[in-house]
Scaffold this motif. Sequence first.
Motif, PDB file in Angstrom:
ATOM      1  N   LYS A   1      -5.762   8.598  -5.083  1.00 46.91           N
ATOM      2  CA  LYS A   1      -6.701   8.216  -6.147  1.00 46.91           C
ATOM      3  C   LYS A   1      -6.831   9.266  -7.233  1.00 46.91           C
ATOM      4  O   LYS A   1      -6.928   8.925  -8.412  1.00 46.91           O
ATOM      5  CB  LYS A   1      -8.079   7.935  -5.530  1.00 46.91           C
TER       6      LYS A   1
ATOM      7  N   GLU B   1      -8.926   2.046  -1.797  1.00 45.44           N
ATOM      8  CA  GLU B   1     -10.020   2.509  -0.922  1.00 45.44           C
ATOM      9  C   GLU B   1     -11.222   1.592  -1.033  1.00 45.44           C
ATOM     10  O   GLU B   1     -11.395   0.855  -1.987  1.00 45.44           O
ATOM     11  CB  GLU B   1     -10.412   3.960  -1.259  1.00 45.44           C
TER      12      GLU B   1
ATOM     13  N   GLY C   1      -5.710  10.222  -0.489  1.00 42.23           N
ATOM     14  CA  GLY C   1      -5.975   8.799  -0.660  1.00 42.23           C
ATOM     15  C   GLY C   1      -5.245   8.133  -1.794  1.00 42.23           C
ATOM     16  O   GLY C   1      -5.365   6.921  -1.984  1.00 42.23           O
TER      17      GLY C   1
END
Length: 304
Positions: free
Chosen positions: A273, A304, A271
């Motif tokens: 992150k 996200e 993602g």
Amino acid sequence: MTDLPGPAPQADPAEPLDPGPLEVVVVTGLSGAGKNSAGRVLEDLGFFVVDNLPPALLAPMVELGSRGDVRRFAAVVDVRSRAFSSDLAESIRSLSDAGHRPRVVYVHARDEVLVRRYESNRREHPLQGSGRLSDGIAAERALLTGIAGDADLWVDTSDLNVHQLRATLEAAFLREGAVPELTATVLSFGFKYGLPLDADLVVDARFLPNPHWVPELRPLTGRDAPVRDHVLGAADAAEFLDRYQDVLRLLVPGYRREGKKYLTLAVGCTGGKHRSVAIAEEFARRLSADGVTAAARHRDLGRE
């Protein structure tokens, strides 16, 4: 009777000093990707900027500027010239032969982003003709293939706002006119959002344990110390970083010999992150320690 002294001999006027080559930047790329915005940033950085310059006029404009006080020249060129590719390539070769320092900035964006921008502005693509917008974008991509491959710096504006675009160009050109040996951007990203098109090298960090599955780490990012320690302290992380640093130490001198001035190292995880952010920050630190101008940028952080 003493003769009067005659007029003192006049010194020959000094020859004008050669101001040396101009710093020349050519901004090109996909229509709607932000070429004109890039030109405005360069203008703020002290470049004399000409918008929508036909490629065939690039060399004459630089020659004209070199006779005056212009030392940093930038031109925004696009595909409205039918002989765009051949004219631009020949103009850049002519500038190099004349001793100038031409650098090409290629500005691009994903197709869906370009479509959205055109639809919001209610404009037609310059190569659309009687076809669809997507046809014009595809035709332009095909026309730009050669110059895109030879560009010194790729800027993907798909996920950049104007401030991030400015920061990207400032990092490359805000150097009092000096040409940097090599500037590296270490870009974290999430694979689920797609590969960054401007990456020279792509590293996959998904082999490392995912902090997403640790409840106390899930809300944090790779910039936070607990996540950074978790990622960098994982089994194989240190060996991976050391070995890839050895690869970079091999590549960087080669890039410099070939005249490459910009390097984008993309580090991905699921993602964008946790793992990719921590690894990107560490690679940027290591590159800086090795004498490379490097900065970390995080494409998908907060997405996200």
